[in-house]
Design a protein around this motif. Structure first.
Motif, short mmCIF file in Angstrom:
data_model
loop_
_atom_site.label_atom_id
_atom_site.label_comp_id
_atom_site.label_asym_id
_atom_site.label_seq_id
_atom_site.Cartn_x
_atom_site.Cartn_y
_atom_site.Cartn_z
N TYR A 101 -4.95 7.10 -3.05
CA TYR A 101 -4.66 7.58 -1.70
C TYR A 101 -4.25 9.04 -1.79
CZ TYR A 101 -2.57 7.48 3.02
OH TYR A 101 -2.26 7.71 4.34
N ALA A 237 -1.62 5.40 6.05
CA ALA A 237 -0.85 4.46 5.23
C ALA A 237 0.06 3.60 6.09
CB ALA A 237 -0.03 5.21 4.19
N LEU A 242 1.45 -0.08 4.78
CA LEU A 242 2.08 0.30 3.52
C LEU A 242 3.45 0.91 3.79
CD1 LEU A 242 -0.98 1.97 1.73
CD2 LEU A 242 -0.07 -0.34 1.38
N THR A 244 6.19 3.60 3.78
CA THR A 244 6.13 5.06 3.77
C THR A 244 7.53 5.62 4.02
OG1 THR A 244 5.69 5.21 6.16
CG2 THR A 244 3.78 5.03 4.70
N VAL A 250 3.29 7.76 1.24
CA VAL A 250 3.34 6.45 0.61
C VAL A 250 4.49 6.40 -0.40
CG1 VAL A 250 2.11 4.83 -0.89
CG2 VAL A 250 0.87 6.05 0.90
N SER A 258 1.93 2.41 -5.45
CA SER A 258 2.57 1.95 -4.23
C SER A 258 3.58 0.85 -4.53
CB SER A 258 1.51 1.43 -3.25
OG SER A 258 2.08 0.64 -2.23
N ALA A 266 -1.01 6.63 -5.17
CA ALA A 266 -1.01 7.79 -4.27
C ALA A 266 -0.84 9.08 -5.05
CB ALA A 266 0.09 7.65 -3.22
#
Length: 392
Positions: A101, A237, A242, A244, A250, A258, A266
């Motif tokens: 990412y 994200a 996800l 954050t 992230v 992650s 990421a």
């Protein structure tokens, strides 16, 4: 993982994403796909040059990506971590075994300042710089320009515009806050030499089509208002579920993995390792891109991924084409007292800009060739935070 050829999808074709995709080729036989909404690589560190017309700030991906990397020109709209799929704006989907990412960052125009979103011109993406360039071509060279924001983007833009002969006023609460007092003095001196009028210690209350109101009541005429105060990250994200941070980066561990899914790694401006994200910059993005690739390669090999290793040395600012300031840094990215200024700093900054593209191209030809200064950035930052603050 599937028994077929390992599929790696990299979202984002900036400095971190391109470096990561190319570094992955150290292991033969991977299916590597890079997803990016534009068909060309954008040199974000040259967007202020694009605005005044002395560089196009783009490079063809044919020169930047290694053989076998598939480029998909599309936008990623959702990551389905459970299904290991990336949904694209075109309606297509991409399956992955590992995802990197690297969506980067974008200019954040605050809605809290009336008129800023409507009349302000941000300068952190290609389309924004092109829109600004179009606007500048439409107004006379003697028309006043106001730059809001005294960070590196605002300072570089103000200097570039002033050198091109435009009357520029820069408005900021603090000029170049990431620099030491010595570096700030160097920047201020050069801006003054270029004719930039700096108004420091104020904020903007309202932006109009042809003027800017300041917090202390002054109104500045402005044919074009650049808004460079603040950065954000795309919301992909967070929208995909996800974890954050408050900016949307992230949350990862020290291997850039992650905290929610070991198949998602990421890198760059969109990563927040261990709650202590690095400065949003090319200087951090490329090393993080390489290390994100190392994490994926380690997992594919069944090895333990290594924590990130990075140390800083300097922060360069171009002040037009002839002058610059290079702030010397401690390894944790905090400023030292020393700096390099003038034409020497300008030459160093141009060398860095040129060698950045050269390094990405070389990595495409020879994966593993890119190198960076290594060190325990996080430990250095935490140790410095415990020390008494020295006098400026």
């Amino acid at each position: 993982m599937s028994e077929q050829t390992p599929r790696i999808v990299v979202i984002g074709g900036g400095y971190a994403g391109v470096l990561a995709a190319n570094r992955l080729r150290r292991r033969p036989g991977l299916d590597i796909t890079l997803v990016n909404p534009r068909p060309q690589f954008v040199e974000r560190i040259r967007l202020h040059q694009l605005a005044v017309g002395n560089d196009d700030a783009t490079e063809p991906y044919e020169d930047m990506l290694g053989e076998g990397i598939r480029l998909v020109v599309d936008g990623a709209t959702r990551i389905d971590a459970a299904a290991r799929q990336v949904e694209l704006a075109s309606g297509a989907t991409l399956d992955y075994d590992y995802l990197i990412y690297a969506v980067g960052s974008t200019g954040a125009v605050t809605a809290a300042v009336p008129g800023a979103a409507e009349f302000g011109y941000p300068l952190s993406e290609l389309e924004q710089a092109q829109r600004l360039a179009d606007r500048l071509r439409d107004v006379p060279a003697i028309a006043p320009v106001v730059v809001v924001g005294g960070g590196l983007t605002g300072v570089e833009a103000a200097a570039e515009l002033a050198e091109a002969g435009r009357p520029v006023t820069l408005v900021t609460d603090q000029l170049t806050p990431s620099l030491a007092a010595t570096g700030r003095k160097s920047v201020a001196k050069t801006l003054d030499k270029l004719g930039v009028h700096v108004i420091e210690g104020v904020t903007v209350a309202r932006v109009h089509a042809h003027s800017v109101e300041l917090s202390h009541g002054t109104t500045l005429p402005s044919a074009v208002t650049l808004w460079t105060a603040g950065f954000g990250v795309p919301g992909l994200a967070a929208a995909s579920g996800l974890s954050t941070d408050e900016l949307g980066r992230v949350l990862t561990d020290e291997t850039l993995t992650s905290v929610d899914d070991e198949r998602i790694v990421a890198a760059g401006d969109a990563a927040a390792p261990s709650g202590l994200p690095l400065r949003m910059s090319c200087a951090a993005a490329m090393p993080l891109g390489a290390q994100a690739a190392h994490t994926v390669l380690a997992r594919l090999a069944g090895d333990a991924a290594a924590p990130i290793s990075l140390a800083f040395a300097g922060q360069c600012i171009s002040l037009g084409r002839k002058f610059g300031t290079m702030q010397l840094l401690h390894t944790d990215d905090s400023p030292r007292r020393g700096y390099v200024g003038g034409r020497t700093a300008a030459a160093i900054k141009e060398l860095i800009c040129s060698t950045t593209v050269w390094a990405l191209r070389r990595e495409a030809r020879k994966p593993g060739s890119y190198f960076w200064v290594k060190g325990n950035w996080r430990a250095d930052r935490l140790a410095r935070a415990e020390q008494p603050v020295p006098a400026p």
